[in-house]
Write a protein that holds these residues in place. Structure first.
Motif, PDB file in Angstrom:
ATOM      1  N   ALA A 145       0.820  -1.219   0.000  1.00 47.15           N
ATOM      2  CA  ALA A 145       0.000   0.000   0.000  1.00 47.15           C
ATOM      3  C   ALA A 145       0.851   1.266   0.000  1.00 47.15           C
ATOM      4  N   GLU A 146       1.925   1.240   0.794  1.00 47.16           N
ATOM      5  CA  GLU A 146       2.698   2.466   0.983  1.00 47.16           C
ATOM      6  C   GLU A 146       3.528   2.883  -0.238  1.00 47.16           C
ATOM      7  N   THR A 147       3.490   2.052  -1.289  1.00 45.24           N
ATOM      8  CA  THR A 147       4.164   2.463  -2.529  1.00 45.24           C
ATOM      9  C   THR A 147       3.275   3.395  -3.360  1.00 45.24           C
ATOM     10  N   LEU A 148       2.011   3.533  -2.962  1.00 44.94           N
ATOM     11  CA  LEU A 148       1.102   4.449  -3.673  1.00 44.94           C
ATOM     12  C   LEU A 148       1.346   5.877  -3.215  1.00 44.94           C
ATOM     13  N   GLU A 149       1.082   6.819  -4.120  1.00 48.04           N
ATOM     14  CA  GLU A 149       1.393   8.213  -3.810  1.00 48.04           C
ATOM     15  C   GLU A 149       0.153   9.090  -3.702  1.00 48.04           C
ATOM     16  N   GLU A 150       0.280  10.131  -2.923  1.00 46.92           N
ATOM     17  CA  GLU A 150      -0.773  11.130  -2.769  1.00 46.92           C
ATOM     18  C   GLU A 150      -1.279  11.597  -4.140  1.00 46.92           C
ATOM     19  N   GLY A 151      -2.596  11.596  -4.311  1.00 52.50           N
ATOM     20  CA  GLY A 151      -3.200  12.123  -5.526  1.00 52.50           C
ATOM     21  C   GLY A 151      -3.203  11.174  -6.708  1.00 52.50           C
ATOM     22  N   GLU A 152      -2.541  10.041  -6.548  1.00 50.54           N
ATOM     23  CA  GLU A 152      -2.481   9.033  -7.618  1.00 50.54           C
ATOM     24  C   GLU A 152      -3.880   8.496  -7.928  1.00 50.54           C
ATOM     25  N   SER A 153      -4.081   8.064  -9.171  1.00 54.90           N
ATOM     26  CA  SER A 153      -5.368   7.471  -9.563  1.00 54.90           C
ATOM     27  C   SER A 153      -5.222   5.960  -9.682  1.00 54.90           C
ATOM     28  N   ILE A 154      -6.164   5.235  -9.094  1.00 57.07           N
ATOM     29  CA  ILE A 154      -6.106   3.770  -9.144  1.00 57.07           C
ATOM     30  C   ILE A 154      -7.492   3.212  -9.454  1.00 57.07           C
ATOM     31  N   THR A 155      -7.528   1.964  -9.891  1.00 56.19           N
ATOM     32  CA  THR A 155      -8.803   1.244  -9.964  1.00 56.19           C
ATOM     33  C   THR A 155      -8.716   0.032  -9.043  1.00 56.19           C
ATOM     34  N   LEU A 156      -9.878  -0.411  -8.600  1.00 55.34           N
ATOM     35  CA  LEU A 156      -9.948  -1.549  -7.689  1.00 55.34           C
ATOM     36  C   LEU A 156     -10.616  -2.720  -8.380  1.00 55.34           C
ATOM     37  N   ASP A 157      -9.996  -3.871  -8.262  1.00 59.34           N
ATOM     38  CA  ASP A 157     -10.618  -5.109  -8.707  1.00 59.34           C
ATOM     39  C   ASP A 157     -10.919  -5.892  -7.436  1.00 59.34           C
TER      40      ASP A 157
END
Lengths: 177, 177
Positions: free
Chosen positions: A116-128
């Motif tokens: 999780a902590e590799t994700l950055e503030e404001g980044e856009s993701i999708t969830l499966d």
């Protein structure tokens, strides 16, 4: 950022709010606001850490945190405020056991993701949510621990009480025929 | 060891079984035994880590573990086997959220204790589930995170289903008068 890659899956795109480790229930539902209803408490959610959060969070956004999210008291409002604000999910490497319990009971999806902590503030993701995994605009796939069907049913229904009400209503309909 | 100090509180004395961090559900309820009932699965509990455990554990013993106890699958039997074996509690710094949920549902007490790993194999302790804290024979008191009343009620009743059955029976009795 290649948003096309995200949206072509047909899944909604979620914006990341990053917070640290050991976010406690008092940060989520501050003690001074606990005499009010969830709608008011929600306005104070994370005010000590991210003062702009409650005003600027949009439905569908996700919170990405470090380990031990939701430690502290057993107050259910600490999960309910995120549902109130339209947060689609919390993504963290680990949770307080009690917070994990309360969250699904009120219909809040928690994804346990070692990276999780590799994700950055404001980044856009999708969830499966079926695999489950999350996908970044940079085409990274981050695996999450499986969420059993009975918990996804609670999330889909908007919480345990609503799920039980739906089932009782369905049962009555069967009985009436 | 000053067992007197422990027993004068009137609380039962529990023997510690020490295991490490990241004990997964497959260690607790091995996959090869999952086609059987909980009574059979229990005989294989922790066989890969502590082969003598299932045969030698006594009712009232406790498991003391490192962080992330119960990670892995959602199989409820991974908690039910410890109830079957009479384990009084698991004591660890943190749990898989899903395991925490399943455990209380089947009546297994989990205590979240930051200092759990300072306890030693074979040590005798008492549990004060109201504070909550645990006490060693050497008069050390280790604080645990609070367990809300509704979870202690599940433990006391022997699980969520039994608690609900008790409440329904009590309700019927009231209705009948």
């Amino acid at each position: 950022m290649n948003l096309n890659m995200l949206t072509t899956t047909g899944r909604p795109v979620h914006r990341v709010w990053r917070v640290g480790a050991d976010i406690d229930t008092d940060a989520l539902a501050p003690g001074h606001a606990m005499k009010h209803g969830v709608d008011v408490i929600a306005k104070h959610c994370l005010e000590a850490i991210r003062p702009e959060f409650a005003a600027q969070v949009r439905p569908g956004d996700v919170i990405v945190a470090g380990p031990n999210f939701g430690i502290g008291s057993s107050r259910e409002q600490a999960a309910a405020v995120l549902v109130q604000l339209g947060v689609a999910a919390v993504i963290a490497p680990s949770y307080s056991g009690l917070y994990f319990r309360n969250a699904f009971n009120v219909g809040l999806l928690l994804l346990t993701c070692a990276e999780a902590e590799t994700l950055e503030e404001g980044e856009s993701i999708t969830l499966d949510t079926r695999t489950p995994a999350l996908h970044t605009a940079g085409a990274r796939a981050l695996a999450c621990e499986p969420v059993p069907d009975f918990l996804m049913e609670m999330v889909d229904a908007g919480g345990l009480l609503r799920l039980l009400r739906q089932r009782m209503a369905a049962r009555k309909e069967v009985d009436a025929h």
